[in-house]
Scaffold this motif. Sequence first.
Motif, short mmCIF file in Angstrom:
data_model
loop_
_atom_site.label_atom_id
_atom_site.label_comp_id
_atom_site.label_asym_id
_atom_site.label_seq_id
_atom_site.Cartn_x
_atom_site.Cartn_y
_atom_site.Cartn_z
N ALA A 143 0.87 -1.18 0.00
CA ALA A 143 0.00 0.00 0.00
C ALA A 143 0.90 1.22 0.00
N HIS A 144 0.39 2.36 -0.42
CA HIS A 144 1.24 3.57 -0.35
C HIS A 144 0.67 4.58 0.63
N MET A 145 1.58 5.21 1.37
CA MET A 145 1.20 6.15 2.44
C MET A 145 1.00 7.57 1.91
N SER A 166 -9.47 7.05 -0.08
CA SER A 166 -9.55 5.91 -0.99
C SER A 166 -8.19 5.58 -1.60
N ASP A 167 -7.38 6.59 -1.84
CA ASP A 167 -6.10 6.40 -2.55
C ASP A 167 -4.95 6.87 -1.67
N ASN A 168 -4.40 6.07 -0.82
CA ASN A 168 -4.52 4.64 -0.64
C ASN A 168 -4.46 4.33 0.86
N LYS A 169 -5.01 5.33 1.67
CA LYS A 169 -4.97 5.13 3.12
C LYS A 169 -5.82 3.93 3.54
N THR A 174 -2.86 -3.16 -2.91
CA THR A 174 -4.19 -2.70 -2.49
C THR A 174 -4.64 -1.45 -3.24
N ASP A 175 -3.77 -0.94 -4.14
CA ASP A 175 -3.98 0.40 -4.71
C ASP A 175 -4.75 0.42 -6.03
N ALA A 176 -5.25 -0.70 -6.48
CA ALA A 176 -6.06 -0.72 -7.71
C ALA A 176 -6.95 -1.94 -7.66
N ASP A 216 6.28 7.10 -1.83
CA ASP A 216 6.23 8.07 -2.94
C ASP A 216 5.62 7.49 -4.21
N GLU A 217 4.49 6.79 -4.05
CA GLU A 217 3.85 6.19 -5.23
C GLU A 217 3.38 7.28 -6.19
N GLU A 218 2.92 8.40 -5.64
CA GLU A 218 2.33 9.45 -6.50
C GLU A 218 3.40 10.27 -7.20
N THR A 219 4.66 10.13 -6.81
CA THR A 219 5.70 10.96 -7.43
C THR A 219 6.76 10.10 -8.11
ZN LIG Z 1 -2.76 5.26 -5.37
#
Ligand SMILES: [Zn+2]
Length: 412
Positions: free
Chosen positions: A47-49, A79-82, A139-141, A113-116
């Motif tokens: 999962a990403h924080m 939802s994304d991604n807590k 868990t992110d999709a 840093d999934e979003e970056t």
């Molecule tokens: Zn995500």
Amino acid sequence: MVAYLVEVLKAGGVPDTDIATIDEEGERALIVRLPGREPGRPVLFSAHMDVVDARREEWERSPFELIEENGNFFGRGTSDNKAGVVALVSTILRFKAENLQPARDLVFAFVADEETGMDTTRLIAAHPWVKNAEFAVNTDAGGGILDETSGKPLIYLVQGAEKTFATFDVVVTNPGGHSSRPRSDNAIYQLAHALGKVEAYRFPVMATDLTRSYLGAVGKAQLGPLGEALRRFAADPTDADAADTLAKSPEFVGTTRTTCVATMLEGGHAENALPQTAKAAVNCRIFPGVAVEAVREALAAAIADPEVKVTVRGKPEASPVSEMRPDVMAAITRAVHADYPGVMVVPYLESGGTDGKVYRTAGIPTFASSGLFTKPSEMYAHGLNERVPVAAFYRGLEHIHRLAVELGQARR
Ligand SMILES: [Zn+2]
């Protein structure tokens, strides 16, 4: 965040020796393991924080405070991604509280840093606890889709592959000059002609077992000509009429081929000067298995003008397809059916992107399986007033716990 999670996990009985942190230029990521009873290749959960930014003045509520209202949890990242982060933490805590032990190591990754940049994902994938993982659950999709009006579950999607994101610069340069003395060659006209060719170009139709089973399953639930095209294409990807019908659908075109589209434009430096440069960004979503360079060459060939330069931005990464494993699909199907009996569980190709591609590139087959079931209108990832229905959130925790118990063959 890492310090907080470590505190919670330690209080729940996770020893120091099963917690690892990763430092990467101001980012801290976390890896936690539940040791197996026997040797064997680990199973990874991820999962990403981190979250995308949110501006307080644009939101109705404070984006960085968890607010429960009208049956929803509001907040950036809910939802994304807590929700995924909480699902991993609660699964670890339940294993400890219930004295459950997996047959082999279960490893839980908390990406920073999934979003970056996904740099911490790369470090996690290379970590000694992770690098030998047999497969990963992200868990992110993925997740379930509910009917917009009735709220009935329609389908559950498991992400098994992602398209490659690549942007190409299409550039024309010219000596320019005074606009009162036009030349026969002009950078803006030349670029416009080149973009006309890009617009007209169609990449070849492609299909894999994964995309065919996805389109076939979606086609079963879809009425009219689109449903017929979906079913025909799934049965025979060389059916040109079916492929043409799908090419007109923004929802399905990306699952049948590489797509490229002009997204940005700049050119000229003064209204009374001939342009010295004209430049466009063409963003492509590349079908798995197709090289970025092959797409660049195809664009250049379609433009067919040696004065128009096509170059790739940055270093896009292509990732392989994770072929569906019967054991993973069976476990996901059982976990889904515990709450939503009979719902079709179908693998799909992601047109967006997650850090699953980093794991896949590192050789870890990755299946994204979020526990969330939502209506299309309830998808707020990256958007304003992000929220997740409270009931869906708690069911999502159960989903990940069930997967960890079954895939880890856990027992007391
Ligand atoms: Zn995500």
